[in-house]
Design an enzyme around this catalytic site. Sequence first.
Site, mmCIF file in Angstrom:
data_model
loop_
_atom_site.group_PDB
_atom_site.id
_atom_site.type_symbol
_atom_site.label_atom_id
_atom_site.label_comp_id
_atom_site.label_asym_id
_atom_site.label_seq_id
_atom_site.Cartn_x
_atom_site.Cartn_y
_atom_site.Cartn_z
ATOM 1 C CG ASP A 21 5.685 -5.842 -2.659
ATOM 2 O OD1 ASP A 21 4.525 -5.404 -2.827
ATOM 3 O OD2 ASP A 21 5.990 -6.621 -1.749
ATOM 4 C CG ASP B 273 0.525 -5.596 -2.051
ATOM 5 O OD1 ASP B 273 1.569 -5.018 -2.373
ATOM 6 O OD2 ASP B 273 0.506 -6.743 -1.594
#
Length: 444
Positions: A89, A298
Amino acid sequence: MKTYIHCKSFPNPFLKTLSLLVFYTAFCSIGIELSFSQAPMLVLPLKTQVVPSGSVPRSANKLPFHHNVSLTVSLTVGTPPQNVTMVIDTGSELSWLHCNKTPNFPTTFDPARSSSYSPFPCSSPTCTNRTRDFTIPASCDSNQLCHATLCYADSSTSEGNLASDTFYIGSSEIPDMVFGCMVSSFSSNSDEDSKNTGLMGMNRGSLSFVSQMQFPKFSYCISGSDFSGLLLLGDANFSWLAPLNYTPLIQISTPLPYFDRVAYTVQLEGIRVSDKLLPLPKSAFVPDHTGAGQTMVDSGTQFTFLLGPVYTALRSEFLNRTSGVLRVLDDPNFVFQGAMDLCYLVPLSQPKLPQLPTVTLVFQGAEMTVSGDSVLYRAPGQVRGNDSLYCFTFGNSDLLGVEAFVIGHHHQQDVWMEFDLQKSRIGLAQVRCDLAGQRFSLGR
């Protein structure tokens, strides 16, 4: 994705009850290594399998989406090594592992079995100085150990001790890697996290995986056709790679309540629909005095979310350009994933979508064009009579209570994404990611 919403719960219960399929992407390490000044270059292939909804662990303050393409790496941790899988992530800092084996979390790391495991006391410099970007300050537990609490977007938490241990990725040994050994963790249902052991934080914080490894760059490339692809840790200086267009990372030194200083923040300057630039002032894309309005890239969020005024302008223009081409769903009670309120009815018998307008995100120095089937997304399990449901892959951040623009990985497919930490920039190039994988013999 680490979004500064201070753990306020979302008012829309749809986010908690949405039941969809989740795509789960597994990385399997292979031994392609080259040397450069700071660390080896590691290339890892991506593969995809379908798992039940809710089985992917979320990072701290992760938007509570139940439908996600999640990227995971398989590696070993501890002495002797224990097998773990970690979701990658770019929107989170602290890497963490489940350390409390329960029926809900059967896949865990057992610190008692590792002779190299070492928890940090709360008086240690790591605990007092390197946790400054955590949304909740580190504290002391009853054993005077450093206690980390990660707060989720729906007010749930994950917490445990800050510790270090030896990580092995590929043939590289990484001693004293700092991570969170979590004894309690958020789970939306009994299947949550059942396939994974934890999360690997990849943002710019001092405790992120890439910061601790001192990689000058990392890249990933996700195929738009079959979700294969690769992750590359190190410099991607290849003659066959198309020239990258770079956009600088935005940095501020002053803490602001709604600005994530360790996110990969870029400057969005405008949006084009086909050949038309939306008539929006540049101020619409600039963070305000509180830090609200930053644009984050992201890997842990699937779709792209825009703040209200920008989203409304894009939605209106796209709706006008598809008038007479697609039938709009007229159902005010249906909002896909709580933030995507423009959906279309497409006959089940229709083999392919008509030609659609392109949407181009214009950044400082670079652009990202979304075209073809990536503009609309078929909502799994949603059928209206003889029609399937396709939704616009841009959503409204305001409906989620998120004070930011978020560029998700759905719109990063077939784009080489390079995160250059040395020069503080992100490079983009349109490529066929399945062919890029074949360059490293990673094809299926």
